[in-house]
Write a protein that holds these residues in place. Structure first.
Motif, PDB file in Angstrom:
ATOM      1  N   ASP A 106       0.823  -1.195   0.000  1.00 14.60           N
ATOM      2  CA  ASP A 106       0.000   0.000   0.000  1.00 14.60           C
ATOM      3  C   ASP A 106       0.865   1.256   0.000  1.00 14.60           C
ATOM      4  N   ALA A 107       1.953   1.227   0.745  1.00 21.82           N
ATOM      5  CA  ALA A 107       2.855   2.383   0.765  1.00 21.82           C
ATOM      6  C   ALA A 107       3.608   2.527  -0.550  1.00 21.82           C
ATOM      7  N   ASP A 110       2.333   4.811  -3.543  1.00 21.29           N
ATOM      8  CA  ASP A 110       2.614   6.242  -3.573  1.00 21.29           C
ATOM      9  C   ASP A 110       4.042   6.557  -3.992  1.00 21.29           C
ATOM     10  N   PHE A 113       4.789   9.229  -6.572  1.00 20.73           N
ATOM     11  CA  PHE A 113       4.584  10.602  -6.130  1.00 20.73           C
ATOM     12  C   PHE A 113       5.878  11.214  -5.601  1.00 20.73           C
ATOM     13  N   PRO A 162      -0.749   5.730  -9.227  1.00 19.49           N
ATOM     14  CA  PRO A 162      -1.189   6.182  -7.900  1.00 19.49           C
ATOM     15  C   PRO A 162      -2.501   6.954  -7.934  1.00 19.49           C
ATOM     16  N   ARG A 166      -5.637   5.712  -5.614  1.00 20.92           N
ATOM     17  CA  ARG A 166      -6.048   6.537  -4.476  1.00 20.92           C
ATOM     18  C   ARG A 166      -7.415   7.179  -4.650  1.00 20.92           C
TER      19      ARG A 166
END
Length: 286
Positions: A106-107, A110, A113, A162, A166
């Protein structure tokens, strides 16, 4: 017009809110949009206008410019669409299933980004090069990724993913599992439950992710130039062509290409937003 006639429209314009300072907030919004968005866009249009309509058309209709625009927008739209579908699957897995390493994955979603685009481009170029980890495995099948439009597609999926994940992930978390149970109780199969119960509320969010991913992909530069090969008429993107024009001190030509990119991007996003508005009316507000 009387004060009474102005009353309802004014009240609609200034909706009640628990937070005070509507005038200050509204004024700041207009000033921010003017300074950061509208004035630079107007300057871009004025600079391009120095060429005249005929000059702008000549630059836009050049074979190299058309090829770069076709590559940028075509691959960006394809990458954003693929990222939206793939991102929906990732968001579903991360939300509905529990497995070791879920938090880590999950991390990692990102990571694009935070990762500098040049670093991402170098990494992708090294991996998908003919002698790279992945490129070497694809070479025997005649598949070449690096230095081709396919490499651009891979890079743009990387930066768009992402946004797709999200935007839809919070809505998946809010879907009540009782809806699935009720659907099964009424005799619906798994495919019917997914297609008629689970997916409709997610359509607006998927389209939002598509729009955001497309907007990011169209303007992407750093991660693309390292894997694209930048071959004119083959894998050259419009942002790179703008940079080339600037290096040649052809500022008017660069602004003309930038202006047409702005127009095409805005038109595409407008269409996506209209489809999203239709989806909200069709499937309900989410």
């Amino acid at each position: 017009m009387t004060a009474g006639a102005r009353g309802p429209s004014f009240r609609y314009f200034r909706a009640p809110s628990a937070l005070p300072g509507f005038g200050l907030a509204f004024g700041y919004t207009l000033v921010y949009l003017a300074l950061i968005v509208l004035i630079p866009m107007a300057g871009l249009a004025l600079k391009a206008a120095s060429l005249g309509i005929a000059g702008i058309i000549d630059i836009i209709t050049e074979a190299r410019t058309l090829a770069a625009l076709r590559t940028s927008f075509g691959v960006s739209l394809a990458a954003a669409g693929f990222a939206s579908l793939f991102g929906l699957a990732i968001a579903w897995v991360l939300t509905r299933y529990h497995f070791p390493g879920r938090r880590l994955i999950d991390a990692m979603v990102d990571l694009p980004f935070a990762l500098p685009t040049a670093v991402a481009g170098i990494a992708l170029g090294a991996i998908y090069a003919p002698n790279g980890w992945v490129g070497a495995q694809l070479a025997p099948f005649g598949i070449k990724v690096a230095f081709t439009p396919l490499g651009i597609f891979v890079a743009l999926v990387f930066v768009s993913l992402p946004f797709a994940v999200r935007t839809v992930q919070p809505l998946i978390e809010e879907i009540d599992r009782e809806l699935e149970e009720a659907s099964a109780t009424l005799g619906a199969g798994r495919l019917q439950t997914v297609w008629r119960v689970m997916l409709p509320p997610l359509v607006p969010a998927v389209l939002t992710g598509l729009a955001l991913g497309f907007a990011r992909a169209v303007g992407e530069y750093g991660s693309v130039i390292f894997i694209a090969g930048n071959l004119p008429y083959v894998s050259e993107i419009a942002p790179l062509l703008i940079v080339i024009k600037l290096e040649e001190f052809d500022y008017a030509g660069a602004t003309a290409i930038a202006l047409i990119m702005l127009v095409i991007a805005f038109s595409t996003l407008l269409v996506i937003n209209l489809i999203q508005a239709w989806a909200r009316r069709r499937f309900g507000h989410v």
